[in-house]
Design an enzyme around this catalytic site. Sequence first.
Site, PDB file in Angstrom:
ATOM      1  N   THR A  15       0.815  -1.220   0.000  1.00 56.23           N
ATOM      2  CA  THR A  15       0.000   0.000   0.000  1.00 56.23           C
ATOM      3  C   THR A  15       0.849   1.270   0.000  1.00 56.23           C
ATOM      4  O   THR A  15       0.483   2.265  -0.622  1.00 56.23           O
ATOM      5  CB  THR A  15      -0.881   0.011   1.281  1.00 56.23           C
ATOM      6  N   SER A  60       2.105  -7.954  -0.477  1.00 58.01           N
ATOM      7  CA  SER A  60       2.975  -8.807   0.335  1.00 58.01           C
ATOM      8  C   SER A  60       2.380 -10.187   0.602  1.00 58.01           C
ATOM      9  O   SER A  60       3.067 -11.065   1.120  1.00 58.01           O
ATOM     10  CB  SER A  60       3.381  -8.115   1.626  1.00 58.01           C
ATOM     11  N   SER A  61       1.128 -10.412   0.239  1.00 60.00           N
ATOM     12  CA  SER A  61       0.597 -11.775   0.335  1.00 60.00           C
ATOM     13  C   SER A  61       1.319 -12.687  -0.653  1.00 60.00           C
ATOM     14  O   SER A  61       1.312 -13.913  -0.497  1.00 60.00           O
ATOM     15  CB  SER A  61      -0.900 -11.794   0.023  1.00 60.00           C
ATOM     16  N   ASP A  92       1.180  -6.988   5.518  1.00 56.79           N
ATOM     17  CA  ASP A  92       0.582  -8.296   5.830  1.00 56.79           C
ATOM     18  C   ASP A  92       1.613  -9.359   6.205  1.00 56.79           C
ATOM     19  O   ASP A  92       1.402 -10.127   7.137  1.00 56.79           O
ATOM     20  CB  ASP A  92      -0.268  -8.795   4.650  1.00 56.79           C
ATOM     21  N   THR A 167       4.732  -9.000  15.391  1.00 54.93           N
ATOM     22  CA  THR A 167       3.580  -9.700  14.822  1.00 54.93           C
ATOM     23  C   THR A 167       2.606  -8.632  14.358  1.00 54.93           C
ATOM     24  O   THR A 167       2.418  -7.627  15.048  1.00 54.93           O
ATOM     25  CB  THR A 167       2.868 -10.525  15.924  1.00 54.93           C
ATOM     26  N   GLN A 279       0.817 -20.164  20.979  1.00 45.62           N
ATOM     27  CA  GLN A 279      -0.010 -19.369  20.058  1.00 45.62           C
ATOM     28  C   GLN A 279      -0.399 -18.021  20.674  1.00 45.62           C
ATOM     29  O   GLN A 279      -1.045 -17.209  20.020  1.00 45.62           O
ATOM     30  CB  GLN A 279      -1.234 -20.148  19.559  1.00 45.62           C
ATOM     31  N   CYS A 280       0.002 -17.756  21.922  1.00 51.00           N
ATOM     32  CA  CYS A 280      -0.201 -16.415  22.504  1.00 51.00           C
ATOM     33  C   CYS A 280       0.808 -15.449  21.878  1.00 51.00           C
ATOM     34  O   CYS A 280       1.932 -15.830  21.594  1.00 51.00           O
ATOM     35  CB  CYS A 280       0.065 -16.431  24.011  1.00 51.00           C
TER      36      CYS A 280
HETATM   37  N1  ASP Z   1      -2.215  -6.079   1.406  1.00 57.84           N
HETATM   38  C1  ASP Z   1      -1.185  -5.115   1.591  1.00 57.84           C
HETATM   39  C2  ASP Z   1       0.149  -5.854   1.595  1.00 57.84           C
HETATM   40  O1  ASP Z   1       0.505  -6.454   2.553  1.00 57.84           O
HETATM   41  C3  ASP Z   1      -1.380  -4.375   2.865  1.00 57.84           C
HETATM   42  C4  ASP Z   1      -0.293  -3.358   3.135  1.00 57.84           C
HETATM   43  O2  ASP Z   1       0.334  -2.835   2.213  1.00 57.84           O
HETATM   44  O3  ASP Z   1      -0.040  -3.057   4.299  1.00 57.84           O
HETATM   45  O4  ASP Z   1       0.818  -5.816   0.586  1.00 57.84           O
END
Ligand code: ASP
Length: 342
Positions: A15, A60-61, A92, A167, A279-280
Amino acid sequence: MSKKPNILLIYTGGTIGMIKDYPSGTLRAFDFNKLVSNIPELSQLECEIESISFKTPIDSSNMNPSYWVLIASIIEQNYEKFDGFVVLQGSDTMSYSSSALSYMLENLSKPVIFTGSQLPIGDLRTDAKENLITSIQIAALQENNQAVVQEVCLYFEYKLYRANRTTKINAEHFQAFTSLNFPALAESGVHLKINQNYLLKNKKGKKLKVHKVMDTNVAIFKLFPGFNRALLQGILNIPGLKALVFETYGAGNAPTDDWLLSDLSEAIKRGLHIVNVTQCSGGSVIMGRYSTSEQLKKLQLINGGDITSEAAITKLMYLLGSGVSHKSFRTIFETSLRGELT
Ligand code: ASP
């Protein structure tokens, strides 16, 4: 007069690199070659800035280890020429990428600061400008001709964190990250306050070593009440699987069913490395504290301590990729390599 620090911005996508075309309302990719003309505030900074962008910026996914190798290689190739690096990526998967890079860049003596934003840089209410400007300022900080920060960090919403302690906790708030098991390394308010005591320092004279093999034969299994045996067995029997992050409850606890313990025990005997990670988001695994973790201790699961899942999975990829022997794997995993464990 001493020369101004040189900072390299590495734009991978996300973003932060978008600009809003107000008449149409659409978001389009920002031309990083025109960075300074689009953000005139940057020319006020006491440093020289150059930028380099992924040919095709990614959300970033779509991040994966081959992109981490690309980022590491860009840093390696430009290491002598620049005094600090700012990596821009989507938030992300930023904790994964920055944790991975913390292992891949051994003996780092210059700052590598990951940042991004929740709103595009061209949005009126953007958080991108502060994140970008302060990240550059931190990357440019020098004392006695040495970088003040000498590790991989993540800067977001007025806080600088050790990257492998972070995180992502919020998809809406500007404060998107937390680091519950380690204090912020710096805080930006009216003044930039650096917590010197928490910073890692490279032992003088050690040369940067870049590790580029990340082994992806790893998995994460997150416990939930009611998980069935077939699910666990499906994971433990994945062909080629070498290591598993076993995400347990609380201080490292799991159900005490005999089948669970025997399946884990059998997988460990076959050579699978299993790490107990809570997982905490905060706190630590303490095997043996409750009877529900006593058996895991007896099975000799690797103790993840207070490591995050992001830092654990990338550490597994790194150690497996580095060819660490089976015998020393546990000891090395349980040792803090880049400040990722207390
Ligand atoms: N979906 C976007 C990404 O991780 C969200 C961001 O840019 O923060 O690429």
